[in-house]
Write an enzyme that holds these catalytic residues in place. Sequence first.
Site: not given
Ligand code: NAD
Ligand code: DAU
Length: 337
Positions: A151, A126-128, A155
Amino acid sequence: MKNILVTGGAGFIGVNFIKMLLNTTDDVKIINYDALTYAGNLESLEDCIKNPRYVFVHGDIQDKSLLAQTIQNHNIEGIINFAAESHVDRSISDPDIFVKTNVLGTLNLLQNAVKFNIKRFLQVSTDEVYGSLGNDGKFTENTNLSPNSPYSASKASADHFVRAYNHTFKLDTVTTRCSNNYGPYQFPEKMIPLCINNILANKNLPVYGDGLQVRDWLFVKDHCTAIWEVFNHGKTGEVYNIGGCNEKTNLELVKTLLRILKRPESLITFVKDRPGHDRRYSIDNTKIMSQLNWKPSVTFEEGIELTVKWYLDNKNWLESVTSGHYQKYYSEMYVNR
Ligand code: NAD
Ligand code: DAU
């Protein structure tokens, strides 16, 4: 490569990735290995169950023997690691599981990848991990890692292990670092589906702090094509940033959702900020665009319309994932915030 272990394939991005691969390839077999935490949902993959190129294994990436057995039984050649605890807010209230899954789970995958001579290991990061930006600049692959939340610390730690396994054990690894994804099947703890769900229930939209934090939004299907491109053509040991070039403040984002769903801006409610809230993310895409010829195919305007439509067309899915535990989570996180 034919037999690929996709971990976390029942989560948001994994589901979209598996569907894309089954639809666009004819010789790749996917073994979806997922622990089915609150974020994993097999209902999302019902249309894949009958496909002979899809297998589900219910397992935790920390489970050494089941993982080894799965890799051997299915002659796994490549691993794509999506499995993670992925929500920043949960990592603030309960960080231990983030270390267990994101760090120790990734380490277990790497150890097994070496043991069974896996040809390529892709870590979905992730970019985070780069921390937070001011008003200017973008994250490049050379930006120092400065994770700010539990988090992102977990990562970043996993990314270091991936790098170390490439260096020390010569495991063929690639790492992708993506910005915020949105699209179908995202669990409504994340900002966009949470707001859509609240709008549909006529509830307030909780905006943290001043709502001027910036995220760089990428449609999930574009993230999936980028991962596949890096898996097949990325250079060993390298990192690839993936971003949508769509910077929006959170306030702009919620106003867009309210406009599409024709609801008043009075639903916006400013609530207590997330501790340590990163101010701005922005991805420099130059490397993946110039070296792998990838670019986003969906504009933010198209993607957000498609996303809202998907949630409107899939109210049963939304109802199913917001019953039970979600209610408790929502009230602990937002009531009296
Ligand atoms: P998500 O939370 O929707 O899904 C995570 C999945 O992993 C779920 O199906 C869960 O059951 C499974 N899981 C959790 N713990 C596990 C374990 N111990 N063993 C096996 N499976 C397990 O997450 P997502 O949003 O689909 O993200 C997927 C990946 O992409 C993550 O690694 C996250 O860090 C990365 N990522 C997400 C975003 C985003 O915006 N959602 C952006 C950049 C990177
Ligand atoms: O940048 C990549 C990341 O993006 C991934 O690695 C993470 O898995 C994914 O959860 C996401 O992280 P963020 O924290 O940016 O996403 P989130 O949807 O939780 O929040 C997006 C923005 O909105 C952030 O600035 C927080 C804000 N927010 C979020 C929630 C849930 C609110 O203002 N209110 C809310 O209730």
